[in-house]
Every structure is written in structure tokens, then in C-alpha cells.
Design a protein around this motif. Structure first.
Motif, PDB file in Angstrom:
ATOM      1  N   LEU A 163     -63.098  -5.300  24.468  1.00  0.00           N
ATOM      2  CA  LEU A 163     -63.174  -6.445  23.573  1.00  0.00           C
ATOM      3  C   LEU A 163     -64.322  -6.244  22.576  1.00  0.00           C
ATOM      4  O   LEU A 163     -65.493  -6.367  22.948  1.00  0.00           O
ATOM      5  N   PRO A 164     -64.021  -5.929  21.334  1.00  0.00           N
ATOM      6  CA  PRO A 164     -65.078  -5.803  20.327  1.00  0.00           C
ATOM      7  C   PRO A 164     -65.498  -7.164  19.784  1.00  0.00           C
ATOM      8  O   PRO A 164     -64.747  -8.144  19.855  1.00  0.00           O
ATOM      9  N   GLY A 165     -66.717  -7.245  19.245  1.00  0.00           N
ATOM     10  CA  GLY A 165     -67.181  -8.459  18.582  1.00  0.00           C
ATOM     11  C   GLY A 165     -67.506  -9.615  19.498  1.00  0.00           C
ATOM     12  O   GLY A 165     -67.645 -10.750  19.050  1.00  0.00           O
ATOM     13  N   VAL A 166     -67.649  -9.377  20.798  1.00  0.00           N
ATOM     14  CA  VAL A 166     -67.980 -10.438  21.744  1.00  0.00           C
ATOM     15  C   VAL A 166     -69.460 -10.807  21.582  1.00  0.00           C
ATOM     16  O   VAL A 166     -70.327  -9.942  21.413  1.00  0.00           O
ATOM     17  N   ASN A 167     -69.772 -12.106  21.629  1.00  0.00           N
ATOM     18  CA  ASN A 167     -71.154 -12.571  21.498  1.00  0.00           C
ATOM     19  C   ASN A 167     -71.911 -12.365  22.811  1.00  0.00           C
ATOM     20  O   ASN A 167     -71.484 -12.833  23.869  1.00  0.00           O
ATOM     21  N   ILE A 168     -73.055 -11.685  22.723  1.00  0.00           N
ATOM     22  CA  ILE A 168     -73.903 -11.454  23.878  1.00  0.00           C
ATOM     23  C   ILE A 168     -75.259 -12.108  23.602  1.00  0.00           C
ATOM     24  O   ILE A 168     -75.944 -11.747  22.634  1.00  0.00           O
ATOM     25  N   LEU A 169     -75.648 -13.075  24.431  1.00  0.00           N
ATOM     26  CA  LEU A 169     -76.907 -13.791  24.231  1.00  0.00           C
ATOM     27  C   LEU A 169     -77.673 -13.899  25.541  1.00  0.00           C
ATOM     28  O   LEU A 169     -77.086 -14.155  26.601  1.00  0.00           O
ATOM     29  N   ILE A 170     -78.977 -13.674  25.454  1.00  0.00           N
ATOM     30  CA  ILE A 170     -79.843 -13.956  26.598  1.00  0.00           C
ATOM     31  C   ILE A 170     -80.392 -15.357  26.389  1.00  0.00           C
ATOM     32  O   ILE A 170     -81.163 -15.599  25.446  1.00  0.00           O
ATOM     33  N   LYS A 171     -79.976 -16.289  27.225  1.00  0.00           N
ATOM     34  CA  LYS A 171     -80.322 -17.694  27.037  1.00  0.00           C
ATOM     35  C   LYS A 171     -81.833 -17.903  27.128  1.00  0.00           C
ATOM     36  O   LYS A 171     -82.511 -17.301  27.950  1.00  0.00           O
ATOM     37  N   GLY A 172     -82.318 -18.764  26.217  1.00  0.00           N
ATOM     38  CA  GLY A 172     -83.731 -19.080  26.208  1.00  0.00           C
ATOM     39  C   GLY A 172     -84.589 -18.087  25.464  1.00  0.00           C
ATOM     40  O   GLY A 172     -85.814 -18.202  25.431  1.00  0.00           O
ATOM     41  N   THR A 173     -83.948 -17.055  24.872  1.00  0.00           N
ATOM     42  CA  THR A 173     -84.674 -16.073  24.057  1.00  0.00           C
ATOM     43  C   THR A 173     -83.973 -15.952  22.723  1.00  0.00           C
ATOM     44  O   THR A 173     -82.909 -16.520  22.498  1.00  0.00           O
ATOM     45  N   ASN A 214     -88.678  -8.375  28.342  1.00  0.00           N
ATOM     46  CA  ASN A 214     -89.785  -8.462  29.293  1.00  0.00           C
ATOM     47  C   ASN A 214     -89.264  -8.650  30.717  1.00  0.00           C
ATOM     48  O   ASN A 214     -88.179  -9.214  30.938  1.00  0.00           O
ATOM     49  N   ASP A 215     -90.029  -8.162  31.676  1.00  0.00           N
ATOM     50  CA  ASP A 215     -89.639  -8.346  33.072  1.00  0.00           C
ATOM     51  C   ASP A 215     -89.497  -9.833  33.388  1.00  0.00           C
ATOM     52  O   ASP A 215     -90.271 -10.668  32.910  1.00  0.00           O
ATOM     53  N   GLY A 216     -88.474 -10.155  34.167  1.00  0.00           N
ATOM     54  CA  GLY A 216     -88.268 -11.544  34.543  1.00  0.00           C
ATOM     55  C   GLY A 216     -86.834 -11.820  34.901  1.00  0.00           C
ATOM     56  O   GLY A 216     -85.970 -10.925  34.933  1.00  0.00           O
ATOM     57  N   ASN A 217     -86.511 -13.084  35.169  1.00  0.00           N
ATOM     58  CA  ASN A 217     -85.165 -13.530  35.510  1.00  0.00           C
ATOM     59  C   ASN A 217     -84.527 -14.196  34.294  1.00  0.00           C
ATOM     60  O   ASN A 217     -85.149 -15.039  33.640  1.00  0.00           O
ATOM     61  N   TYR A 218     -83.265 -13.851  34.023  1.00  0.00           N
ATOM     62  CA  TYR A 218     -82.577 -14.339  32.821  1.00  0.00           C
ATOM     63  C   TYR A 218     -81.128 -14.687  33.161  1.00  0.00           C
ATOM     64  O   TYR A 218     -80.612 -14.365  34.240  1.00  0.00           O
ATOM     65  N   VAL A 219     -80.493 -15.337  32.169  1.00  0.00           N
ATOM     66  CA  VAL A 219     -79.061 -15.610  32.245  1.00  0.00           C
ATOM     67  C   VAL A 219     -78.414 -15.052  30.982  1.00  0.00           C
ATOM     68  O   VAL A 219     -78.824 -15.376  29.866  1.00  0.00           O
ATOM     69  N   LEU A 220     -77.415 -14.205  31.169  1.00  0.00           N
ATOM     70  CA  LEU A 220     -76.699 -13.598  30.050  1.00  0.00           C
ATOM     71  C   LEU A 220     -75.429 -14.387  29.776  1.00  0.00           C
ATOM     72  O   LEU A 220     -74.617 -14.609  30.685  1.00  0.00           O
ATOM     73  N   VAL A 266     -72.224 -25.303  23.224  1.00  0.00           N
ATOM     74  CA  VAL A 266     -72.692 -25.016  21.882  1.00  0.00           C
ATOM     75  C   VAL A 266     -74.089 -24.442  21.979  1.00  0.00           C
ATOM     76  O   VAL A 266     -75.023 -25.112  22.413  1.00  0.00           O
ATOM     77  N   VAL A 267     -74.241 -23.181  21.607  1.00  0.00           N
ATOM     78  CA  VAL A 267     -75.526 -22.504  21.680  1.00  0.00           C
ATOM     79  C   VAL A 267     -75.903 -22.024  20.297  1.00  0.00           C
ATOM     80  O   VAL A 267     -75.119 -21.362  19.630  1.00  0.00           O
TER      81      VAL A 267
END
Length: 805
Positions: free
Chosen positions: A34-44, A62-68, A106-107
Motif C-alpha cells: 500500500l503506497p501513500g499510507v500515512n504514518i504518524l508517531i502520536k504526540g510528536t 528518542n528512547d521511550g514508549n510511543y504509539v504508531l 482526526v489527527v
């Protein structure tokens, strides 16, 4: 020294371990990338898109816990937690499953590219398909574009669609009171809401619009002929609930008494947060720039989204509108005799005169409802059940001015009636949407059944003569259809005076209905990663009940409507070359034929009238989606029009023909951060080539509009620094001269070419936006029309403030 060296090494390792990267591959359930898919790290502020192979990589984390967050239109959004602690995280393969547009969070993070274009829609092909993969051409007008232009009416919104020109604005009259637009040489009205039939006799309020999709060319294969024309169709996509709580309040004021307040609120209704409610509402009033005329409207649009589980979801959308307006008084030119004046300069038209009063109004209550159930049958198939209901009414006074050519001196006669009309529609669709592989070939399929029913009632009065006027403001009371010259002193434009005249008119009492039963199928087949074909077919059965009090006007017809397209990407995911064949049709009523002197006439049936389009072109998606362009050439041929038989005046044949051909160019660009550009140009050549009506033979049809139409808008918002949030916009809309009248016996009456400039200034903060807009900045006097002369809005200033929470 050893101690210092050890500490230095530990610090170095620690520093390198503080940042890392994440990578992965996004595929659908058939294992296609799937090309063109939006990839975001929430809160950054970190984000990217997948490449053609579905790969993505983000570094500097940075090192830490995230949500993709992984999202793409037409697929269910996925959120994956991950931890950066060992420099690199490889998520391997991430699978997205087909879904709908409800319950989508909505992000707003980072910079959004190409805010004037939309790359994917689930409506144009009735299945999720990117524009770059679609062999059909369509224009998308986004909500961001509407906001940047401070759009307060539907006609202004459609100025952003390439090749679309307003023929006349909404009259509010019964049956066909919505606005008419020219598209690829044919007239069309907005009759589709969220992919389903939706009616209005008045104008559509843009406050509830998420986007507008203008599909180009005959589109009957998937949508039928009840909501489309040979030039295409207009689909209004409304705002829907999303995951989260928020909303906005907005107020717009402007010239000629414009005041509009809108509200938008979204929230969850339960603890599980799988039931969301959204409410959009608006109240607006506006006066005319002429000596009389106004419009006021109120609408409320509730919507619900309920995600029962990962397989089942429901949604409901409604829009209830109450509107009242004076109908615009076009000057209708004579269609069978020359008008005394040949152009606007000779006519001496004082366009500040309305020739009506604020006492003579039309009320247009409208309701549109839509219920949807989506059920995931398997990883490859989904069931979609859709039900829509629409109802629109007209009550009040409708009048028109017509140059009968009897009294001379460009005298227009006023006729008016009291309207009491109703139109209601019902539509039920069942779609099965699949995305699967047959061997090595990917198939994206929709198979559907559709039932559509429309009922109309009319209880209005007949039309009564109500005086004459001249374009410069003169008046008289001589009825052109009476033998004697009778001068009545006055025809007051008040409701009591008009009611007294209409009391002598007969009152209609009619009710009619028709039903359409359809089955359709379409398959987008990927032969390779860069070559695909699209094949579609519709079986349509039209059942005309006609007047419910008699069976004399009953008839039915069955027709097949095919569609075919081919698309090849010479540069994968950047350039696509396409060609299509598309079909439209119109059902034709039977007719009496035969010489009455030889005995009783007989009923002759006909095939549906056909329109077939051949089109080819190119679409680009280059510089990481920052430059989208579509260039296409089309040729539409209308055949099987019923005309008189040249060999016998008592027979009719299907021999009438029209052609409409031309090319279109549309550009959407984001060349630098903060700058969005949109532009379009269309060229159309239309002519009636075969007809029994010598008045129109070898002439350009009036609904073809202008031969040349162009539009452009650029919007720049400062992305950073002390001036962050400040911006400006500027653009033009224009068209070449066009025929108001073009008949053999009348000659032509041309409306002049025009170019109108618009500009805006705004400031966008975190929670509010302030903007001003100047429409028709140079106060250009210009006109539109379709056998009519309709003056357009002079210079107008608008101001808006919006608060988001």
C-alpha cells in the motif's frame, strides 16, 4: 586515564542509544503493498508516507514508549504501541483491512501536503480507490479549500471544479428548483449526497460539506440516470462523526446583509467510545444586491456512528433544512422570434432592478436521511447496506419574465403562480465489496443491487398574467394575448394583490411516480503492479407509473449500461496514462404514430437514448504528492434521440444526435511549505448534428455553456517564525462569451466573457481563525444564463471568525 576512557565510552554509547528508528511494510489483506499510507508517531511531529513498495522508515526517535498510527482512506486505522530502546524497531509487515470513513480519529500533526486535493474516495467507484488508480476523471473540492475562501454558498464552492459553470442559480421552484450547472456540454444538478440520491429545491449550505466530488462524463453504470447527466454528476460528501471530542463555532458577516453562524460538535455517547455523535447546524440570512430579494435558511444535521465490533458498524446521517427566499427574476429571451436587442449594451438592462418584492417568497423545506450498515464477511469481502430517503417541497409564489416579442421595445411579460409542490425519493442499495486475488491477479470488486423510487405531487395554481416590464425599469399593463390594448394602472407586488388575481386560476391536483430496479458490477483488475483494467456493467429496469389515476401513461424500459477503462503507470506511482469508455442513457416515453386518416394511431416504443464517451489522458503524482495534475481529452456522442421521420410526418424515429468534445487540465500543487495552488482550464465544443428541429440543427446547445472556462486559487500560510499563521489567498474565475439564445429564427444573443478576481487575508492560531475575503475585487459586471440573462454578484466583502475546541 583508564577511568576517564571508560566513562567517555559509556557516555558515547548512552548518547547513541538515545535515538533510534522504526521501519516496516504496510500491506492489505491480499498481501499487496500500500503506497501513500500515512504514518504518524502520536504526540510528536514525526511522520511519513509509505513508498510504492509499502515501505516506511522514521529515524531520530528518542528512547521511550510511543504509539504508531497507520491510516489510509478506505482502510481501518491501526494504532501500534512500540518502544525505542535498542536503536531500531522493525515492525515487519503491518496489515490494513478495508473499512469505511466512520469512526476515524482526526489527527493534525506535522505538515499536511496538497490541502486542495483528495487522493482517495470510496464513492466515485463505490469502492476504495485512489485517484491515481481510477480511469475516470473527477474533481475534488476539499473542506480546507472552502474554508480558505470563506465560502457561504454552493454556487461559489463549485467555481473550484474544473470545467463547471453555473447556468442559473437556484430558483426554489417545484421539481427542478435547485441550481443548474454546465459540465462537459450538458446541464446537471447536484442530486447525490454521500453516494446516494439526495434532493433539494433550494441551495445547499456548505457548512455541512466535507468535500464535493464532481465526476466527469456519463456515469450511469454505477449511479443510474436519475442522479447523473451525460456530462457527469455532483456528489456532496457531508461531515461525519470521528473518534474524539471537539468542534467549532463560526460567524461570517459581509456585504448585502450576509450573516451566518455555524456550529459543529462531536462527542462519544458511551463509556466504550464506540458510539459517536456529531451535530452540524447553521442559520444564515442574506439580502440581494438588487432593490429587492433575500434568502434565509436554517439547517440541522445530526449524525451517528456505532462500531459494534471489528466486523460490524452502523451509521446515520440526516440533514433538515428550512429555507425561504424570493425567486431570482431572470429575463427569459424569446426562443422563437428575435429579441429587439442583440446584446446587453442594446438592451439597456438596469441590473439593480429585481422586478419582484420581498412579499412574494418561496419556502423550501428539505430533508435527507441516510442509514448504512457495514459488515465484514471475511478478510476479502464486505457487505454494505444503504438506505436513503429525501423529501423537498415548494410553497409560495413563483414568477418569471418572458419576452414574447409581441409588444416590442424589449418588453418582458410577467407571469406568476402559487406553488405547492412535493418530491420524495427512496433508495435501497446492497453492495458486496471485495478485494482478493485470483491467482496472481488482484481484483477490487463491487457487486450491487439498487431500488430507487420517486414520487411527485403538484397542487399549485395555473400561471396568470401580471403586467409587463422593460429592462430599464418601465412598466405597462397591456396583456399581449388579448385582442384589445388595455392599460391597467398598476400591478402591485404584494401577496394580497397577487392572491386576488390567482383566485381565478385552476388548481392542479396531480401525483406521479416511477421506480427503477438495477443490478451492477464493477471490477478493477490489476494485471501487473502498473497495469490495470476496469470493467463495469449495469442492468437497469425503468418502470414509469406516471399519473397514479390512470394507466394510459404507464411504460417500462430495460437497458444495459457498460463501462470500461485501462490504466498504465509508465513511472510507478508517479505517472499514469488512462483511457475509458463510459455510458449514460435516458428513458424515452412511447409515442403515438400513424396517419389519423388511415385509422387509429398506434403506440410506438423506443430504445433508451444513449450517450457514449471515449476519453484518454494522463495523471501525475510527483514530488512526494506535492504536484498532482490531470490532463484529459473526451468525446461524448449522444444518439437515439427521438425525432420526426423525414420520410413520414406521422412517424418518429431514433435518429437525433449531439456531440460534445474537449479537453481539461487540472493542477493541484504544494511547491513549498505553506503554499497550496489549484488551477483548472476546460475547452468544450458541442453541436446538435442531427435533429428534426431546424431551430437547433448544427448549433451549440444552450446548456453547453462557455467554450472556455478557467479557475485558479493560491493560498499561502506562513509555516513558522514570528509571522506563523498569517496568510493570504488570491485567485480568478472566468469564462469566454456564451450563447443566451442560439436558434435559427432568433439568431444569437451573446453574454460577454468575464474574468473575476478574488482575494483573502487570514490569521490561523491554535484554536481560532480570523479571515477577510473580497469577492469580485474589481467590481466586474458580468452575467450568466441559459436562454436567460442573470446578473451576478458585484464586489462583496466578507469577514469570518472561527473558534475550534
Amino acid at each position: 586515564m583508564k577511568l576517564l576512557l571508560s566513562i567517555s565510552l559509556l557516555l558515547s554509547v548512552s548518547c547513541f542509544a538515545q535515538t533510534g528508528k522504526i521501519k516496516g511494510t504496510v500491506m492489505d489483506n491480499t498481501k499487496s503493498s500500500l503506497p501513500g499510507v500515512n504514518i504518524l508517531i502520536k504526540g510528536t511531529g514525526l511522520g511519513t508516507h509509505t513508498d510504492y513498495s509499502g515501505l516506511f522508515e522514521l529515524s531520530g526517535i528518542n528512547d521511550g514508549n510511543y504509539v504508531l498510527s497507520i491510516s489510509s482512506l478506505g482502510f481501518k486505522t491501526r494504532e501500534l504501541p512500540f518502544t525505542i530502546s535498542q536503536n531500531e524497531v522493525d515492525l515487519k509487515t503491518i496489515t490494513l483491512y478495508a473499512g469505511d470513513e466512520i469512526l476515524r480519529e482526526v489527527v493534525v500533526e506535522g505538515e499536511r501536503e496538497n490541502k486542495f486535493s483528495r487522493s482517495k474516495t470510496a464513492y466515485v467507484s463505490k469502492l476504495p480507490l485512489k485517484d491515481f488508480e481510477n480511469t475516470q476523471v473527477y474533481s475534488t473540492i476539499t473542506n480546507y479549500l472552502l474554508k480558505s475562501q470563506i465560502i457561504t454558498n454552493f454556487d461559489d464552492a463549485l467555481k473550484n471544479a474544473t470545467g463547471v459553470e453555473n447556468l442559473w442559480t437556484s430558483t426554489g421552484r417545484g421539481g427542478d428548483g435547485a441550481g443548474y450547472f454546465s459540465l462537459r456540454g450538458f446541464s446537471v444538478q447536484p442530486k447525490l449526497v454521500n453516494g446516494l440520491p439526495g434532493l433539494t429545491n433550494g441551495t445547499i449550505n456548505p457548512a455541512n460539506i466535507e468535500r464535493i466530488e464532481v465526476l466527469k462524463g456519463p456515469s450511469a453504470t454505477l449511479f443510474g440516470n436519475a442522479v447523473s447527466s451525460y456530462g457527469g454528476l455532483i456528489n456532496v460528501v457531508t461531515k461525519k462523526p470521528y473518534a474524539g471530542t471537539g468542534g467549532e463555532l463560526s460567524f461570517t458577516t459581509g456585504s448585502f446583509g450576509l450573516n451566518q453562524i455555524t456550529g459543529d460538535f462531536n462527542t462519544a455517547l458511551n463509556k466504550e467510545k464506540n458510539l459517536y455523535f456529531r451535530l452540524n447546524t447553521s442559520y444564515a440570512t442574506e439580502r440581494s444586491f438588487q432593490d429587492a430579494g433575500f434568502r434565509k435558511s436554517f439547517f440541522v444535521a445530526p449524525s451517528l456512528s456505532y462500531k459494534v465490533n471489528n466486523n460490524l458498524s452502523f451509521s446515520f446521517y440526516g440533514e433538515i433544512t428550512q429555507a425561504e427566499q424570493t425567486n431570482p427574476m431572470f429575463l427569459f429571451l424569446n426562443r422563437s422570434a428575435p429579441t429587439a436587442s442583440r446584446n446587453l449594451k442594446e438592451l439597456g438592462y438596469n441590473n439593480k432592478l429585481s422586478f419582484t418584492s420581498n412579499d412574494l417568497t418561496l419556502q423550501n423545506p428539505t430533508q435527507n436521511y441516510r442509514v448504512e450498515m457495514d459488515y465484514k464477511l471475511s478478510d476479502a469481502w464486505e457487505s454494505q447496506t444503504l438506505i436513503s430517503k429525501s423529501a423537498t417541497s415548494t410553497k409560495g409564489y413563483y414568477s418569471y419574465l418572458f419576452d414574447y416579442g409581441i409588444l416590442g421595445n424589449d418588453t418582458f411579460t410577467r407571469y406568476l403562480n402559487r406553488q405547492n409542490e412535493y418530491t420524495g425519493t427512496s433508495d435501497i442499495q446492497q453492495n458486496f465489496i471485495g478485494d482478493f486475488r485470483a491467482g496472481s491477479l488482484r481484483n477490487r470488486v463491487v457487486i450491487g443491487l439498487d431500488y430507487f423510487s420517486a414520487t411527485s405531487t403538484s397542487n399549485g395554481t395555473g400561471y396568470a398574467f401580471y403586467g409587463n416590464v422593460t429592462p430599464e425599469g418601465g412598466s405597462s399593463g397591456d396583456n399581449p394575448f388579448t385582442a384589445d390594448e388595455v392599460e391597467t394602472t398598476a400591478y402591485p407586488l404584494s401577496a394580497p394583490a397577487v392572491d386576488a388575481v390567482l383566485a381565478t386560476q385552476p388548481v392542479s391536483n396531480s401525483k406521479s411516480r416511477y421506480n427503477i430496479y438495477s443490478a451492477y458490477a464493477s471490477d478493477v483488475l490489476n494485471l501487473t503492479n502498473t497495469l490495470s483494467v476496469m470493467v463495469g456493467l449495469r442492468l437497469d429496469h425503468f418502470d414509469n407509473v406516471g399519473s397514479i389515476t390512470t394507466s394510459d401513461d404507464d411504460y417500462n424500459q430495460t437497458t444495459l449500461s457498460p463501462k470500461f477503462g485501462i490504466l498504465y503507470q509508465p513511472v510507478a506511482d508517479k505517472v499514469s496514462v488512462f483511457a475509458n469508455y463510459q455510458n449514460g442513457f435516458t428513458n424515452v416515453a412511447p409515442s403515438l404514430v400513424g396517419n389519423p386518416e388511415d385509422g387509429p394511431q398506434t403506440i410506438k416504443t423506443f430504445r433508451p437514448e444513449q450517450a457514449n464517451q471515449i476519453e484518454f489522458g494522463i495523471k501525475t503524482n510527483i514530488i512526494k504528492n506535492k504536484l498532482n495534475a490531470t490532463v484529459s481529452y473526451y468525446d461524448i456522442r449522444v444518439t437515439d434521440q427521438v425525432i420526426a421521420d423525414p420520410a413520414s410526418p406521422f412517424n418518429k424515429i431514433q435518429g437525433g444526435e449531439i456531440f460534445s468534445k474537449g479537453f481539461e487540465i487540472e493542477l493541484n500543487a504544494n511547491p513549498v511549505n505553506g503554499l497550496n495552488i489549484r488551477g483548472g482550464y476546460s475547452n468544450n465544443d458541442s453541436k446538435t448534428t442531427k435533429s428534426d428541429n431546424s431551430e437547433i440543427l448544427n448549433r451549440r446547445p444552450l446548456d453547453a455553456g462557455s467554450k472556455h472556462i478557467y479557475n485558479a486559487w493560491a493560498n499561502y500560510e506562513v509555516p513558522g517564525g514570528k509571522l506563523k499563521g498569517f496568510g493570504m489567498g488570491a485567485g480568478i474565475n472566468g469564462a469566454s462569451e456564451r450563447y443566451a439564445i442560439n436558434y435559427a429564427s432568433t439568431g444569437d444573443f451573446m453574454l460577454p466573457a468575464y474574468t473575476v478576481a478574488n482575494a483573502s487575508l487570514f490569521y490561523q492560531a491554535e484554536n481560532y481563525r480570523i479571515g477577510v475575503k473580497l469577492n469580485n475585487a474589481f467590481n466586474k459586471e458580468y452575467y450568466k444564463g441559459w436562454s436567460t440573462i442573470a446578473p451576478q454578484m458585484p464586489r462583496a466583502l466578507l469577514a469570518n471568525i472561527t473558534y475550534t475546541f
